[in-house]
Design a protein around this motif. Structure first.
Motif, PDB file in Angstrom:
ATOM      1  N   LYS A   1      36.978  63.268 -24.685  1.00  0.00           N
ATOM      2  CA  LYS A   1      38.222  62.536 -24.911  1.00  0.00           C
ATOM      3  C   LYS A   1      38.387  61.405 -23.889  1.00  0.00           C
ATOM      4  O   LYS A   1      38.731  60.268 -24.251  1.00  0.00           O
TER       5      LYS A   1
ATOM      6  N   GLN B   1      35.873  58.589 -24.475  1.00  0.00           N
ATOM      7  CA  GLN B   1      36.268  57.760 -25.617  1.00  0.00           C
ATOM      8  C   GLN B   1      37.421  56.828 -25.241  1.00  0.00           C
ATOM      9  O   GLN B   1      37.441  55.660 -25.644  1.00  0.00           O
TER      10      GLN B   1
ATOM     11  N   GLU C   1      37.287  52.758 -25.284  1.00  0.00           N
ATOM     12  CA  GLU C   1      38.289  51.957 -26.001  1.00  0.00           C
ATOM     13  C   GLU C   1      38.882  50.894 -25.072  1.00  0.00           C
ATOM     14  O   GLU C   1      39.005  49.727 -25.446  1.00  0.00           O
TER      15      GLU C   1
ATOM     16  N   ILE D   1      32.381  54.290 -29.879  1.00  0.00           N
ATOM     17  CA  ILE D   1      33.320  55.332 -29.434  1.00  0.00           C
ATOM     18  C   ILE D   1      33.028  56.650 -30.159  1.00  0.00           C
ATOM     19  O   ILE D   1      32.988  57.713 -29.531  1.00  0.00           O
TER      20      ILE D   1
ATOM     21  N   ILE E   1      30.217  59.080 -28.897  1.00  0.00           N
ATOM     22  CA  ILE E   1      30.431  59.901 -27.690  1.00  0.00           C
ATOM     23  C   ILE E   1      30.830  61.298 -28.153  1.00  0.00           C
ATOM     24  O   ILE E   1      31.923  61.487 -28.690  1.00  0.00           O
ATOM     25  N   THR E   2      29.936  62.279 -27.940  1.00  0.00           N
ATOM     26  CA  THR E   2      30.183  63.621 -28.481  1.00  0.00           C
ATOM     27  C   THR E   2      30.020  64.750 -27.464  1.00  0.00           C
ATOM     28  O   THR E   2      30.256  65.907 -27.807  1.00  0.00           O
TER      29      THR E   2
END
Length: 169
Positions: free
Chosen positions: A132, A135, A139, A148, A151-152
């Protein structure tokens, strides 16, 4: 009524000034007689005591999770928050940048300083960054929706909490 309005305007002005704390100062380097001008953000920084980016990379390589060192170093800005200037990423040798935030969210840097030289002073450490948060930072940096979404996984990053920053003019 006029006193209340005046008080509100004065408070807003003082709060606005706190977030744009910038001072021009001249620092004389110890390696030459040349004087270098810097814009200062946050606390005073001793430019002469700063180590170079190569030395800082070696110090990061020796850190273990939970370790913190107090230091200052000189390097180049690779990216900065485009929303407010509330974080920046700094170049050091190796595969990743140093992620810099500012102590107590007490100051910001200009949003257009990519490629410029800075001296940062504060605490260096390793940090795990959630998906989170990664990301969110992507942003802020103006990355595309595709970048974005890619990204995991959480990642370990080189982190720095700056008390002060000098921006070479």
């Amino acid at each position: 009524m006029k006193k209340i309005i005046f008080s509100i305007v004065l408070c807003c002005a003082l709060i606005g000034c706190k977030n744009s704390e910038e001072k021009q100062e001249t620092v004389k380097t110890s390696t030459s007689n040349e004087e270098l001008a810097y814009a200062r953000f946050g606390d005073n920084v001793d430019a002469e005591a700063a180590i170079d980016a190569n030395t800082m990379a070696n110090q990061y390589a020796q850190l273990k999770p939970g370790d913190t060192i107090t230091t200052s170093f000189t390097t180049t800005v690779n990216s900065v928050c485009k929303m407010k200037g509330c974080w920046m990423n700094l170049e050091i040798p190796g595969d990743e940048d140093v992620s810099v935030k500012f102590k107590d969210y007490g100051f910001f840097v200009p949003k257009d300083i990519e490629g410029k030289q800075v001296v940062v002073e504060g605490k260096a450490f390793l940090k795990e960054v959630s998906v989170k948060d990664q990301q969110h930072f992507a942003e802020d940096a103006g990355k595309s929706a595709q970048e974005i979404a890619a990204i995991t996984e959480p990642k370990q990053e080189l982190a720095f909490l700056a008390n002060g920053v000098l921006l070479k003019q």
